[in-house]
Scaffold this motif. Structure first.
Motif, PDB file in Angstrom:
ATOM      1  N   ALA A   1      17.364-139.262  71.507  1.00 17.78           N
ATOM      2  CA  ALA A   1      17.625-139.028  72.929  1.00 17.78           C
ATOM      3  C   ALA A   1      17.648-137.535  73.231  1.00 17.78           C
ATOM      4  O   ALA A   1      17.096-137.079  74.244  1.00 17.78           O
ATOM      5  CB  ALA A   1      18.949-139.675  73.326  1.00 17.78           C
ATOM      6  N   ARG A   2      18.274-136.759  72.343  1.00 22.89           N
ATOM      7  CA  ARG A   2      18.314-135.301  72.550  1.00 22.89           C
ATOM      8  C   ARG A   2      16.909-134.704  72.498  1.00 22.89           C
ATOM      9  O   ARG A   2      16.628-133.711  73.172  1.00 22.89           O
ATOM     10  CB  ARG A   2      19.205-134.640  71.499  1.00 22.89           C
ATOM     11  N   ALA A   3      16.036-135.298  71.683  1.00 23.82           N
ATOM     12  CA  ALA A   3      14.662-134.806  71.576  1.00 23.82           C
ATOM     13  C   ALA A   3      13.776-135.320  72.700  1.00 23.82           C
ATOM     14  O   ALA A   3      12.593-134.975  72.763  1.00 23.82           O
ATOM     15  CB  ALA A   3      14.072-135.212  70.225  1.00 23.82           C
ATOM     16  N   GLY A   4      14.345-136.133  73.597  1.00 21.58           N
ATOM     17  CA  GLY A   4      13.559-136.681  74.697  1.00 21.58           C
ATOM     18  C   GLY A   4      12.544-137.702  74.253  1.00 21.58           C
ATOM     19  O   GLY A   4      11.475-137.836  74.859  1.00 21.58           O
ATOM     20  N   LEU A   5      12.863-138.440  73.176  1.00 20.37           N
ATOM     21  CA  LEU A   5      11.936-139.392  72.576  1.00 20.37           C
ATOM     22  C   LEU A   5      12.314-140.819  72.972  1.00 20.37           C
ATOM     23  O   LEU A   5      13.233-141.403  72.400  1.00 20.37           O
ATOM     24  CB  LEU A   5      11.961-139.234  71.057  1.00 20.37           C
ATOM     25  N   PRO A   6      11.637-141.419  73.938  1.00 20.77           N
ATOM     26  CA  PRO A   6      11.987-142.782  74.361  1.00 20.77           C
ATOM     27  C   PRO A   6      11.639-143.802  73.283  1.00 20.77           C
ATOM     28  O   PRO A   6      10.643-143.660  72.566  1.00 20.77           O
ATOM     29  CB  PRO A   6      11.107-143.000  75.607  1.00 20.77           C
ATOM     30  N   ASP A   7      12.429-144.833  73.186  1.00 25.75           N
ATOM     31  CA  ASP A   7      12.147-145.893  72.210  1.00 25.75           C
ATOM     32  C   ASP A   7      10.819-146.586  72.503  1.00 25.75           C
ATOM     33  O   ASP A   7      10.182-147.123  71.600  1.00 25.75           O
ATOM     34  CB  ASP A   7      13.282-146.922  72.206  1.00 25.75           C
ATOM     35  N   ALA A   8      10.391-146.593  73.755  1.00 28.71           N
ATOM     36  CA  ALA A   8       9.168-147.300  74.131  1.00 28.71           C
ATOM     37  C   ALA A   8       7.908-146.453  73.953  1.00 28.71           C
ATOM     38  O   ALA A   8       6.800-146.959  74.155  1.00 28.71           O
ATOM     39  CB  ALA A   8       9.270-147.756  75.583  1.00 28.71           C
TER      40      ALA A   8
ATOM     41  N   SER B   1       0.282-139.468  72.949  1.00 33.95           N
ATOM     42  CA  SER B   1       1.321-140.488  73.085  1.00 33.95           C
ATOM     43  C   SER B   1       1.431-140.881  74.555  1.00 33.95           C
ATOM     44  O   SER B   1       1.040-140.120  75.446  1.00 33.95           O
ATOM     45  CB  SER B   1       2.667-139.995  72.544  1.00 33.95           C
ATOM     46  N   PHE B   2       1.945-142.085  74.778  1.00 30.74           N
ATOM     47  CA  PHE B   2       2.030-142.568  76.148  1.00 30.74           C
ATOM     48  C   PHE B   2       3.138-143.603  76.273  1.00 30.74           C
ATOM     49  O   PHE B   2       3.613-144.169  75.290  1.00 30.74           O
ATOM     50  CB  PHE B   2       0.684-143.135  76.621  1.00 30.74           C
ATOM     51  N   GLU B   3       3.557-143.820  77.511  1.00 32.40           N
ATOM     52  CA  GLU B   3       4.626-144.767  77.810  1.00 32.40           C
ATOM     53  C   GLU B   3       4.119-145.786  78.824  1.00 32.40           C
ATOM     54  O   GLU B   3       3.445-145.428  79.788  1.00 32.40           O
ATOM     55  CB  GLU B   3       5.836-144.020  78.381  1.00 32.40           C
ATOM     56  N   LEU B   4       4.452-147.053  78.594  1.00 35.59           N
ATOM     57  CA  LEU B   4       4.065-148.130  79.498  1.00 35.59           C
ATOM     58  C   LEU B   4       5.201-148.439  80.468  1.00 35.59           C
ATOM     59  O   LEU B   4       6.381-148.230  80.155  1.00 35.59           O
ATOM     60  CB  LEU B   4       3.708-149.390  78.710  1.00 35.59           C
TER      61      LEU B   4
END
Length: 389
Positions: free
Chosen positions: A359-366, A309-312
């Motif tokens: 949010a608690r799981a540290g999972l960003p929407d992006a 997984s990755f974030e832009l």
């Protein structure tokens, strides 16, 4: 059935373990026994309920052959196949837990499992405490006199975290708990949970074990007494796997090692490319030396699977543009098949969680999840490069 020799390597067991001997009418491939029920063989003394062969009782030829293969490749005493991965998870937990009981589960869980623990089990009087799977020193404080199970995942979804798996198995044993690991992302190719001391291994066989995006199935492997206990409940709940799906899963297993090793190597190549790309803010893949769990997990894993997984840097808008512009990855949930799949977990695998839970799981929407298939890694890399541009 063929007994898998103890010195046979995994690739050999994948091909030969569980296959009938002699072969049914000489058929090299296991036939599909498309029959819901079987005649009672009085010559063999079949008379009682437990001697009847019936699909719901998980004892027909296709189910038994598949279970034997699964037990052999995981190194377990026994195995059970189910109608889905969630059927395996829910039936296993319900067979081990009753009203008033409690389990410990790692904080980062597959969305369906998390919902089972927070929405369904509490209505049956079963409680759960979520723990940091990477902080064994904190686990003892979460124990209760009614704690019965410790539940972890080999590699979490979608942030690809790996807890202290060896400590989890040891902690459960020391405190009289049944240790359960969902090893879907790892597969027996990359991780041997029973060798680490786990009592039970679960898989969504829909994913890598089948490997062709065409069935839904689950599997449970481990200590015979626990597998049999789960089977007894599954017989009543009815979550059995039909013969044709058993046939497809057994066929898919024979190429598991080839597929997973290719997907693991491709995912590492793509993770390294993304990590160096200026448009990418973060990459989550445990095969990268920069991953926070890489050093701890390296002794246990022979590969880290095909999911990353990755974030832009551009957030949700940039993530959605990438999904639209990518040519090869299909925009679809699931993983483990020949096709590369690309999703945004907040709108797919974890859409059932509230924004607060994410949010608690540290999972960003992006966050984007890439489940690498069997395409040439060079083509996938080139496609991601053009989509990022």
């Amino acid at each position: 059935m063929v007994d898998s020799a103890s010195d046979d390597r995994l690739e050999t067991r994948l091909v030969h373990a569980g296959e009938p001997t002699p072969r049914a009418d000489g058929a090299v491939a296991m036939p599909v026994f498309q029959s819901s029920t079987f005649t009672i063989d009085r010559a063999r003394g079949e008379a009682g309920y437990h001697d009847l062969r019936y699909i719901r009782l998980n004892n027909t030829p296709n189910q038994l052959a598949l279970a034997a293969k699964l037990a052999a490749i995981e190194g377990g005493e026994a195995a059970l196949v189910t109608g889905s991965g969630m059927a395996a998870i829910s039936t296993t937990l319900l067979s081990l837990l009753g009203a008033g009981d409690h389990l410990l589960a790692q904080r980062e869980l597959y969305g369906g499992t998390h919902a089972l623990l927070t929405d369904n089990l509490p209505r049956l009087g079963i409680g759960a405490t979520f723990i940091d799977a990477g902080a064994p020193a904190s686990w003892k404080a979460a124990l209760r006199p009614t704690t019965r199970v410790l539940y972890v995942e080999a590699i979490s979804n979608p942030l690809l975290r790996i807890g202290d798996l060896a400590a989890a198995a040891s902690f459960a044993r020391a405190h009289g708990l049944v240790s359960i690991i969902d090893a879907t992302f790892a597969t027996p190719v990359n991780l041997r949970p029973i060798d680490l001391g786990f009592d039970l291994v679960l898989h969504s066989a829909t994913k890598y074990l089948n490997g062709h995006s065409d069935i839904v199935a689950g599997a449970l492997i481990g200590r015979a007494v626990l597998v049999e206990k789960t089977k007894h409940l599954l017989d009543h709940l009815g979550g059995s796997l039909d013969p044709h799906a058993c046939f497809l899963l057994q066929r898919g297993l024979k190429t598991l090692s080839l597929r997973v090793r290719h997907q693991s190597a491709s995912a590492l190549t793509l993770a390294r490319f993304l990590e160096a790309h200026p448009a990418v803010a973060a990459v989550h893949y445990p095969g990268l030396e920069s991953h926070p769990d890489h050093a701890r997990a390296r002794p246990w894993f022979s590969g880290f699977g095909g999911v990353l997984s990755f974030e832009l840097r551009g957030g949700v808008e940039a993530a959605d543009r990438l999904i639209a512009r990518a040519r090869l990855p299909l925009h679809a949930p699931s993983l483990g098949g020949p096709e590369t799949l690309l999703t945004r977990p907040a709108t797919a695998s974890h859409a059932g969680l509230t924004p607060e839970d994410r949010a608690r799981a540290g999972l960003p929407d992006a966050l984007l999840r890439l489940c690498v298939g069997l395409e040439a890694p060079e083509d996938l890399l080139a496609d991601l490069d053009q989509a990022l541009r």
